[in-house]
Design a protein around this motif. Structure first.
Motif, PDB file in Angstrom:
ATOM      1  N   VAL A  22     -26.064  57.122  40.433  1.00 40.86           N
ATOM      2  CA  VAL A  22     -26.893  57.820  39.451  1.00 40.86           C
ATOM      3  C   VAL A  22     -26.256  57.766  38.065  1.00 40.86           C
ATOM      4  O   VAL A  22     -26.885  57.369  37.072  1.00 40.86           O
ATOM      5  N   THR A  23     -24.991  58.185  37.975  1.00 46.96           N
ATOM      6  CA  THR A  23     -24.326  58.295  36.678  1.00 46.96           C
ATOM      7  C   THR A  23     -24.155  56.931  36.016  1.00 46.96           C
ATOM      8  O   THR A  23     -24.403  56.774  34.810  1.00 46.96           O
ATOM      9  N   LEU A  24     -23.745  55.940  36.789  1.00 44.79           N
ATOM     10  CA  LEU A  24     -23.616  54.594  36.225  1.00 44.79           C
ATOM     11  C   LEU A  24     -24.974  53.992  35.906  1.00 44.79           C
ATOM     12  O   LEU A  24     -25.106  53.180  34.985  1.00 44.79           O
ATOM     13  N   GLY A  25     -25.994  54.398  36.642  1.00 43.92           N
ATOM     14  CA  GLY A  25     -27.349  53.946  36.323  1.00 43.92           C
ATOM     15  C   GLY A  25     -27.827  54.490  34.988  1.00 43.92           C
ATOM     16  O   GLY A  25     -28.493  53.787  34.213  1.00 43.92           O
ATOM     17  N   ILE A  26     -27.478  55.743  34.709  1.00 39.67           N
ATOM     18  CA  ILE A  26     -27.820  56.324  33.409  1.00 39.67           C
ATOM     19  C   ILE A  26     -27.049  55.610  32.303  1.00 39.67           C
ATOM     20  O   ILE A  26     -27.600  55.294  31.238  1.00 39.67           O
ATOM     21  N   TRP A  27     -25.758  55.348  32.540  1.00 38.23           N
ATOM     22  CA  TRP A  27     -24.959  54.637  31.540  1.00 38.23           C
ATOM     23  C   TRP A  27     -25.497  53.226  31.314  1.00 38.23           C
ATOM     24  O   TRP A  27     -25.537  52.739  30.177  1.00 38.23           O
ATOM     25  N   ASN A  28     -25.925  52.579  32.361  1.00 43.38           N
ATOM     26  CA  ASN A  28     -26.537  51.253  32.232  1.00 43.38           C
ATOM     27  C   ASN A  28     -27.799  51.327  31.380  1.00 43.38           C
ATOM     28  O   ASN A  28     -28.074  50.444  30.558  1.00 43.38           O
ATOM     29  N   HIS A  29     -28.571  52.394  31.576  1.00 46.70           N
ATOM     30  CA  HIS A  29     -29.788  52.614  30.790  1.00 46.70           C
ATOM     31  C   HIS A  29     -29.438  52.783  29.309  1.00 46.70           C
ATOM     32  O   HIS A  29     -30.116  52.234  28.430  1.00 46.70           O
ATOM     33  N   VAL A  30     -28.365  53.556  29.037  1.00 47.29           N
ATOM     34  CA  VAL A  30     -27.936  53.787  27.662  1.00 47.29           C
ATOM     35  C   VAL A  30     -27.417  52.494  27.030  1.00 47.29           C
ATOM     36  O   VAL A  30     -27.744  52.171  25.881  1.00 47.29           O
ATOM     37  N   PHE A  44     -21.542  46.017  29.020  1.00 44.01           N
ATOM     38  CA  PHE A  44     -21.415  46.695  30.306  1.00 44.01           C
ATOM     39  C   PHE A  44     -22.297  45.974  31.313  1.00 44.01           C
ATOM     40  O   PHE A  44     -23.513  45.844  31.107  1.00 44.01           O
ATOM     41  N   VAL A  45     -21.696  45.502  32.382  1.00 43.03           N
ATOM     42  CA  VAL A  45     -22.438  44.862  33.467  1.00 43.03           C
ATOM     43  C   VAL A  45     -22.400  45.817  34.651  1.00 43.03           C
ATOM     44  O   VAL A  45     -21.338  46.080  35.223  1.00 43.03           O
ATOM     45  N   ALA A  46     -23.551  46.320  35.002  1.00 47.16           N
ATOM     46  CA  ALA A  46     -23.620  47.329  36.055  1.00 47.16           C
ATOM     47  C   ALA A  46     -23.482  46.690  37.433  1.00 47.16           C
ATOM     48  O   ALA A  46     -23.971  45.581  37.672  1.00 47.16           O
ATOM     49  N   PRO A  47     -22.815  47.381  38.362  1.00 53.41           N
ATOM     50  CA  PRO A  47     -22.795  46.902  39.748  1.00 53.41           C
ATOM     51  C   PRO A  47     -24.215  46.836  40.315  1.00 53.41           C
ATOM     52  O   PRO A  47     -25.126  47.525  39.829  1.00 53.41           O
ATOM     53  N   ASP A  48     -24.383  46.035  41.331  1.00 58.19           N
ATOM     54  CA  ASP A  48     -25.720  45.854  41.910  1.00 58.19           C
ATOM     55  C   ASP A  48     -26.283  47.137  42.506  1.00 58.19           C
ATOM     56  O   ASP A  48     -27.499  47.287  42.625  1.00 58.19           O
ATOM     57  N   TRP A  49     -25.420  48.068  42.896  1.00 58.67           N
ATOM     58  CA  TRP A  49     -25.875  49.242  43.637  1.00 58.67           C
ATOM     59  C   TRP A  49     -26.247  50.429  42.757  1.00 58.67           C
ATOM     60  O   TRP A  49     -26.606  51.496  43.270  1.00 58.67           O
ATOM     61  N   VAL A  50     -26.169  50.291  41.425  1.00 62.60           N
ATOM     62  CA  VAL A  50     -26.500  51.443  40.585  1.00 62.60           C
ATOM     63  C   VAL A  50     -28.009  51.673  40.581  1.00 62.60           C
ATOM     64  O   VAL A  50     -28.804  50.771  40.828  1.00 62.60           O
ATOM     65  N   ARG A  51     -28.404  52.880  40.291  1.00 62.63           N
ATOM     66  CA  ARG A  51     -29.810  53.241  40.185  1.00 62.63           C
ATOM     67  C   ARG A  51     -30.414  52.613  38.924  1.00 62.63           C
ATOM     68  O   ARG A  51     -29.748  52.489  37.897  1.00 62.63           O
ATOM     69  N   GLN A  52     -31.674  52.282  39.018  1.00 62.39           N
ATOM     70  CA  GLN A  52     -32.427  51.813  37.863  1.00 62.39           C
ATOM     71  C   GLN A  52     -33.347  52.947  37.399  1.00 62.39           C
ATOM     72  O   GLN A  52     -34.139  53.471  38.177  1.00 62.39           O
ATOM     73  N   PHE A  53     -33.213  53.342  36.144  1.00 65.41           N
ATOM     74  CA  PHE A  53     -34.014  54.440  35.606  1.00 65.41           C
ATOM     75  C   PHE A  53     -34.952  53.930  34.523  1.00 65.41           C
ATOM     76  O   PHE A  53     -34.536  53.193  33.622  1.00 65.41           O
ATOM     77  N   THR A  54     -36.194  54.356  34.615  1.00 67.82           N
ATOM     78  CA  THR A  54     -37.144  54.066  33.548  1.00 67.82           C
ATOM     79  C   THR A  54     -37.058  55.164  32.499  1.00 67.82           C
ATOM     80  O   THR A  54     -36.445  56.220  32.717  1.00 67.82           O
ATOM     81  N   LYS A  55     -37.715  54.925  31.382  1.00 67.59           N
ATOM     82  CA  LYS A  55     -37.747  55.941  30.335  1.00 67.59           C
ATOM     83  C   LYS A  55     -38.437  57.200  30.828  1.00 67.59           C
ATOM     84  O   LYS A  55     -38.012  58.323  30.530  1.00 67.59           O
ATOM     85  N   GLU A  56     -39.460  57.024  31.630  1.00 65.91           N
ATOM     86  CA  GLU A  56     -40.179  58.174  32.186  1.00 65.91           C
ATOM     87  C   GLU A  56     -39.287  58.989  33.119  1.00 65.91           C
ATOM     88  O   GLU A  56     -39.343  60.217  33.142  1.00 65.91           O
TER      89      GLU A  56
END
Length: 655
Positions: A292-300, A234-246
């Motif tokens: 937000v949602t794609l950022g979470i998926w990118n994190h996963v 999965f390659v996330a678009p540039d505009w997705v959110r970046q989420f840390t573990k915290e």
């Protein structure tokens, strides 16, 4: 002919500009009905069906191409209600049966059997079919109610527009019902509404804010993923959110890990936009929720940005995104002011309302308006509701528009009380109650504003709801033309607590268990006939009268396991707690009905493969008899027959 050069192209364009073309103006159509229902979501569909089945002519306008609202294929949230979920489940067989009945139960049972594959689009089709086959109902999809014409405090007509066909409809009705969620019809009519969070002083609510504000519950965009037999990058678009573990510690990481994590459905807690105007800012909210949602998926899929040591921390390498919504699942916007405003105290104390038309039971479920932006706060704060509670008709009748009603998340409630009533199964039973009341008002030429002030009127509405298998706390059947009430009842066999006489008790479910009905408004018992398994066959049930009775309609209510969850969900774990993909095991499958003529018996009804709870058999001609017997030849899994209610009506009148 192709132009040879740029000059010829310009000349051709100028010539075309000078031509006149016939215009096709928007066509306006004049429509008339008894009841106009705006909004075809969880409240609107049962509302329209109930009104139509009660004899009213109904027009249902839905601004989307499919029905179902947040439960449709466009959003895909599962329908939950009074039986709760997670740590706040309420349900125990033959003790606490809190799942909603009536039309939403009919829909759930059909979806369960006809949609074993758990297709979101199949659910759309089931709802569409329900509306399309209803003879009194006209369905207008892709049609938005956009204006009204007032005559004093009364709506004269509504204007609806269908952009896809360039049509406009002027719809005149006797009763207008707003099930749009956002309340577009009601706000066009000038009805008073509330939005945001009230302070504690206004309604004396302990869970309210110390200071009022305009913030509300946010929205969510859901996604679905599917596991493959090879790595799926999965390659996330540039505009997705970046989420840390915290950032996700109290959300993604709060769920204990499994041996093999599943990612087929998520994430209800991916919430955002409650600090904005969830109507006017909905496009902005949609864009940010995708990030937000794609950022979470990118994190996963690819791991937290600060920790790349584990290349597959969620064992998601073979999972791929299968679907993501582009329509936010909205939780809150406007709440309209009715003849009563439901409060925290009404819900937590299970206040008795004489004009109850529905019930609730979901927790007071408050979410931080900032959603994922406040990583240090839990995604929700749930306050369990001790018992099932009433929802009165007065919460669904406009205070200041004489022929306007509302059902769904926009009913008259405080922000705190709304946090329980907003869930879709509760919206559905409210919708059925409102549709029934609207049809009653039309049939009897009564203003909807006066319905709740008459005991006899409310009793008529409630008895029709009970007849349609809706549940009302502490109320039982009292139909005068139901001759079953005066019969001697016997059976081939019966269990202790499941005696045959229970089928005419006027109650069709057990709610005396923990977190069921309030203690002062419950009747202990199974409220159904249960044959003895030792008898060897499912069994028969007989009603007998001293003198011949006239039979025009026979209604049976079966056991469908109302103590357990049953709803379309794309979450494997949640579905695993249900009997999904086949009829409920308690339900009678094959049965026949016969009547006695002298010394012989004549079969008048023969049914196979039943999976529904409520079956109504209208007879083509009147039958006179002194005895009726129901033969159950097979259940859908249980080793004995169960019937919760038998009604034998001497006519087939609607009211």
């Amino acid at each position: 002919m192709r132009p040879a050069n740029r000059r010829q192209l310009i000349l051709m364009s100028q010539q075309l500009m000078q031509r006149t073309f016939p215009t096709m103006p928007v066509e306006t159509h004049e429509l008339n009905c008894d009841v106009l229902v705006a909004g075809g979501g969880a409240a609107g569909v049962p509302c329209a069906l109930a009104a139509a089945r009660c004899g009213a002519t109904v027009i249902l306008c839905q601004d989307r191409p499919v029905l179902g609202g947040n439960a449709s294929s466009e959003v895909r949230m599962h329908v939950v209600g009074a039986n709760g979920t997670g740590s706040f489940d309420r349900g125990c067989e033959l003790e606490t049966e809190a799942r909603e009945g009536g039309i939403i139960e009919e829909i759930r049972l059909e979806n369960c059997v006809r949609n074993p594959q758990r297709s979101a689009s199949m659910f759309d089709l089931i709802l569409y079919d329900k509306c399309r086959v209803e003879s009194n109902l006209t369905l207008l999809l892709n049609t938005c109610v956009s204006a009204v014409q007032m005559d004093g405090d009364r709506i004269e007509f509504a204007v609806a527009e269908r952009q896809s066909t360039e049509d406009r409809f002027t719809i005149r009705a006797k009763v207008f019902v707003d099930c749009t969620g956002d309340g577009r019809l009601s706000v066009e009519a000038g009805a008073a509404f509330m939005e945001g969070r009230e302070d504690r002083e206004t309604f004396g609510e302990s869970l309210a804010m110390s200071n009022a504000d305009h913030q509300r519950l946010g929205s969510t965009i859901l996604l679905q993923a599917r596991k493959h037999d090879c790595p799926m990058p999965f390659v996330a678009p540039d505009w997705v959110r970046q989420f840390t573990k915290e950032d996700l510690q109290l959300r993604l990481y709060a769920t204990p890990g499994e041996e093999e994590p599943t990612h087929e459905y998520g994430y209800w807690w991916a919430e955002w936009g409650g600090t904005l105007d969830t109507i006017k800012d909905n496009e902005l909210i949609r864009d940010e929720l995708l990030a937000v949602t794609l950022g979470i998926w990118n994190h996963v899929k690819n791991g937290p940005p600060e920790d790349q040591t584990d290349t597959d921390p969620f064992q998601a390498s073979q999972w791929a995104l299968d679907w993501i919504g582009f329509l936010p699942g909205k939780r809150e916007s406007r709440r309209f002011v009715g003849q009563h405003v439901l409060t925290e105290q009404d819900v937590l104390t299970s206040r008795k309302f004489s004009d109850a038309i529905a019930f609730g039971g979901w927790s007071l479920d408050l979410h931080p308006p900032e959603g994922v932006d406040v990583s240090y706060q839990e995604p929700c704060e749930q306050h369990p509701v001790p018992h099932l509670y009433d929802i009165p008709l007065r919460c669904c009748v406009a205070r200041d528009v004489s022929n306007l009603m509302f059902a769904g998340r926009n009913l008259s409630a405080t922000h705190v009380a709304f946090s329980s009533t907003r869930v879709m199964a509760t919206c559905a039973v409210v919708g059925q109650g409102v549709g029934t009341a609207a049809a009653y008002a039309v049939h009897n030429d009564i203003s909807v504003g006066k319905l709740a002030s008459s005991e006899s009127v409310i009793a008529g509405i409630q008895q029709r709801l009970l007849r349609d298998d809706a549940y009302l706390i502490g109320r039982s059947r009292e139909e005068n033309n139901d001759v079953a009430r005066f019969a001697d009842v016997s059976a081939s066999s019966e269990q202790v607590g499941g005696e045959a006489i229970n089928v005419i008790s006027g109650v069709t479910r057990s709610v005396h268990g923990e977190r069921g009905a309030p203690e002062t408004r419950r009747t202990v018992g199974s409220h159904r006939w249960m044959a003895d398994p030792a008898d060897g066959t499912p069994g028969w049930l007989q009603l007998e009268w001293d003198t011949p009775v006239t039979m025009r309609e026979i209604q049976l209510v079966f056991d469908t396991g109302l103590h357990r969850h049953l709803t379309l969900s794309h979450h494997d774990g949640y579905t695993g707690r249900m009997h999904w993909g086949h009829p409920q095991p308690e339900t009678v499958r094959d049965y026949s009905i016969e009547i006695r003529d002298g010394d012989t018996w004549e079969t008048i009804i023969d049914v196979a493969d039943n999976f529904q709870r409520c079956r109504r058999h209208r007879l083509s001609v009147d039958h006179r008899t002194t005895a009726m017997r129901i033969h159950v030849t097979e259940s859908n899994g249980l080793d004995h027959a169960r019937i919760a209610e038998v009604r034998v009506r001497s006519d087939d009148s609607i009211w």
